[in-house]
Design a protein around this motif. Sequence first.
Motif, PDB file in Angstrom:
ATOM      1  N   TYR A  14       0.809  -1.226   0.000  1.00 38.82           N
ATOM      2  CA  TYR A  14       0.000   0.000   0.000  1.00 38.82           C
ATOM      3  C   TYR A  14       0.845   1.281   0.000  1.00 38.82           C
ATOM      4  CZ  TYR A  14      -3.555  -3.389   1.262  1.00 38.82           C
ATOM      5  OH  TYR A  14      -4.376  -4.495   1.278  1.00 38.82           O
ATOM      6  N   ASP A  36      -2.115   2.239  -7.971  1.00 37.47           N
ATOM      7  CA  ASP A  36      -3.425   1.759  -7.535  1.00 37.47           C
ATOM      8  C   ASP A  36      -4.089   2.749  -6.587  1.00 37.47           C
ATOM      9  OD1 ASP A  36      -5.433   0.027  -6.004  1.00 37.47           O
ATOM     10  OD2 ASP A  36      -4.647  -1.366  -7.515  1.00 37.47           O
ATOM     11  N   ASN A  38      -5.600   2.158  -3.921  1.00 33.97           N
ATOM     12  CA  ASN A  38      -5.577   1.751  -2.520  1.00 33.97           C
ATOM     13  C   ASN A  38      -4.297   2.169  -1.781  1.00 33.97           C
ATOM     14  OD1 ASN A  38      -3.680  -0.051  -3.474  1.00 33.97           O
ATOM     15  ND2 ASN A  38      -4.725  -1.886  -2.779  1.00 33.97           N
TER      16      ASN A  38
END
Length: 127
Positions: A14, A36, A38
């Motif tokens: 992350y 991404d 996230n």
Amino acid sequence: MIDQETLNGLFNKYEGPTVTACNRHDDAVVINLYVDDNLRWFQGHFPEQPVLPGIVQIDWAGTLARALMVGDNSFKQLINIKFKTMVMPNTAMQLELTYQADKGSLKFHFFNENTSFSQGSFKFIPL
């Protein structure tokens, strides 16, 4: 050449991009990345429209440069840093790294087919 799995392992979950390809061309490397939605960097930066912070782009370039080209040479300075366009969540982009070992100079450029996101140079002191 370091494989994609190893490059992805350079970053905490992350916190880093997903490396989808890496190609070396003489004194340059082009790395395909996916940013991404996230990633923790998007949380609170900014609530209405998440944007990848510029300092994160610099960190990613430096981390990948050390693994692929620079090694343990000591960091000296950043120069000519330009943030041209914001990196939004779910963006595919490339990072080109060009290293001149004799000058201790590493140039980076984040871009995709439509946009130049950021660029600049690191200076390193050879060990």
